[in-house]
Structures are given as C-alpha cells and as structure tokens.
Design a protein around this motif. Structure first.
Motif, PDB file in Angstrom:
ATOM      1  N   ALA A 120      -2.898 -21.656   2.874  1.00 50.17           N
ATOM      2  CA  ALA A 120      -3.724 -22.798   2.473  1.00 50.17           C
ATOM      3  C   ALA A 120      -5.183 -22.592   2.875  1.00 50.17           C
ATOM      4  O   ALA A 120      -6.097 -22.874   2.089  1.00 50.17           O
ATOM      5  CB  ALA A 120      -3.178 -24.085   3.102  1.00 50.17           C
ATOM      6  N   ARG A 152      -5.162 -25.766  -4.316  1.00 48.25           N
ATOM      7  CA  ARG A 152      -3.729 -26.089  -4.312  1.00 48.25           C
ATOM      8  C   ARG A 152      -2.970 -25.161  -5.258  1.00 48.25           C
ATOM      9  O   ARG A 152      -1.875 -24.683  -4.944  1.00 48.25           O
ATOM     10  CB  ARG A 152      -3.511 -27.552  -4.723  1.00 48.25           C
ATOM     11  CG  ARG A 152      -2.055 -27.977  -4.708  1.00 48.25           C
ATOM     12  CD  ARG A 152      -1.860 -29.437  -5.047  1.00 48.25           C
ATOM     13  NE  ARG A 152      -2.191 -29.749  -6.437  1.00 48.25           N
ATOM     14  CZ  ARG A 152      -1.993 -30.929  -7.018  1.00 48.25           C
ATOM     15  NH1 ARG A 152      -1.466 -31.928  -6.303  1.00 48.25           N
ATOM     16  NH2 ARG A 152      -2.320 -31.128  -8.273  1.00 48.25           N
ATOM     17  N   CYS A 155      -2.618 -21.725  -3.692  1.00 46.76           N
ATOM     18  CA  CYS A 155      -1.918 -21.644  -2.410  1.00 46.76           C
ATOM     19  C   CYS A 155      -0.599 -20.893  -2.491  1.00 46.76           C
ATOM     20  O   CYS A 155      -0.122 -20.356  -1.491  1.00 46.76           O
ATOM     21  CB  CYS A 155      -1.695 -23.050  -1.869  1.00 46.76           C
ATOM     22  SG  CYS A 155      -1.338 -23.109  -0.104  1.00 46.76           S
TER      23      CYS A 155
END
Length: 253
Positions: A120, A152, A155
C-alpha cells in the motif's frame, strides 16, 4: 490455456438481459505494454468492455483471454478503478484504509499483514501521496482522491491497470500530472483507461480504442471528419495516435 501477456477478444457480443446488443462481433488484441484510451459516446459499451476484461460479466458469444487465461482466473493480476467510488464520504476512513482495499482477495480472511501495508505504501509512493497515508480520505481534494483511488488499483501489484474515467472532475493541471504518473507506470504494466476527452488523451496514450458496439483497427490516416462525426455527433481533433474504431462504421444506441 496458452501462455500470453496479451488480452484477446474473439467475436465477442454482449447484451444485458433481453436488451439490444451493447457490443457486437468485437475482435481486439491489446498487446502487452500497451497504453490505450477507450473512447466513445455514452452507452457505447466502454464500461461494459472493462467489466468483460475483469470477468464481472460474461459475453453472450465469443471468447476472452487475459494473459492466456479466463478473465476470472486472471482477476488478481488486474488493478481496477471504477468510474464511481462507492465510499461513504462521511465515514472516517483514512487514505491507507482506502488503498488497502486493493489487497482484498489476495489473502484469506479480511486481515491485512505487513506485506499488504508495504504494498500500500509503495502504491501511494507511485502516485506521490505517501505523506497523506494517515489523512482522512474525505479531507482530500478531488485530484488527491483520484490519486488515492489509482493507488488502490495499484495495491494488488497488477500486470493490467483498468481505469474508468480517472480524469473526471479534475482540472487540466492535475490531469496532466496524473498522465505523467500513468506514463511512468506503463513502463511495467499494460494500461487501459476510459475517457471522454479524445482531444487530450490522443496526445498522451499510444493508441485509442474507439467503441460503439464494434471495435476494430483503423490507421490514423484513414480517420476523417465523417467517421468522427458518426461517433460523437460532432467534430473532434485527433492527432498523433493509432486509432481503433468500427471497421464498418459505427452504430448508435
């Protein structure tokens, strides 16, 4: 299944329930390392095409191969940013919490581990948002939120990045900065993004995939005002790109 880094659509047709077809007889090869924009009028099938790549919906006819396998089996290799993020803006979720959502499905259960947080933070670094990891998502500007949502999608450390209108509702300066980030990411992954701004993206991406039920290849030299008007109902400037659109013209919903 054969091993390939390409995305292949063979004779794909799709319609929702008993409605008229959204996509018909689509044949398309997206080569590994491509950076392309998917364009077309509203209702032409752009988002539907992304959902087919993801295996969220199945074609009525034809075959899709993503990295030589079915979309369902390849889903963990795909990062996806939907057009609308279903996040409660009143809920006190942090930027890190939002980015970690991109790891869901990679681990058993709902716990996140050290390697998830490392991934992340790496994704946030890619979009230049590491300093905001502990900030509340609802405190960010529109451009910052778009960067976090791209993080996101990154990730899961994808090989294919699908972005649905990532430049919507942001000003041109932020749009330019986001494209610079995407051009850097393209050095190691295939990127497909849906956009309505053909004049801008055509200067940034390697190719433009024009969708209006049909999707086939046209060299730039063949694109003329008649075809563009048929697609959008008006004149649009298109420069310096390989253009893909319907071989037999375009049909409108």
């Amino acid at each position: 299944m054969s091993v390939s880094n390409d995305i292949v659509l063979n004779n794909i047709s799709f319609a929702y329930a008993s409605a008229k077809p959204i996509l018909e007889d689509v044949n398309l090869i997206v080569k590994h390392g491509e950076f392309a924009s998917i364009v077309g009028p509203n209702g032409s099938g752009k988002t539907t095409l992304l959902k087919l790549f993801l295996g969220l919906i199945k074609p009525n006819t034809g075959e899709i191969l993503v990295f030589g396998d079915t979309p369902e089996n390849s889903r963990l290799k795909i990062g996806y940013m939907p057009q609308y993020a279903h996040l409660d803006m009143q809920f006190p979720v942090t930027v890190m919490d939002v980015v970690l959502m991109g790891r869901l499905g990679l681990n058993r259960g709902s716990r996140f581990f050290k390697n998830d947080r490392i991934a992340a933070m790496s994704a946030l670094e890619e979009v230049k948002m590491t300093d905001f990891a502990k900030h509340l998502f609802n405190e960010l500007s529109g451009g910052q939120r778009q960067r976090v949502l791209i993080a996101r999608a990154l990730c899961c450390e994808p090989e294919l990045l699908l972005l649905d209108e990532p430049m919507s509702n942001i000003d041109p300066e932020i749009e330019e900065a986001l494209f610079e980030i995407l051009q850097g990411l393209n050095k190691r992954m295939t990127i497909l993004l849906v956009s309505h701004d053909l004049g801008f993206v055509s200067q940034k991406v390697n190719s433009v995939i024009c969708v209006n039920r049909c999707v086939v290849v046209h060299p730039t030299s063949e694109i003329n005002g008649t075809i563009i008007k048929d697609i959008y109902g008006g004149d649009i400037c298109m420069i310096r790109h390989d253009h893909r659109c319907g071989e037999e013209g375009h049909q409108h919903d």
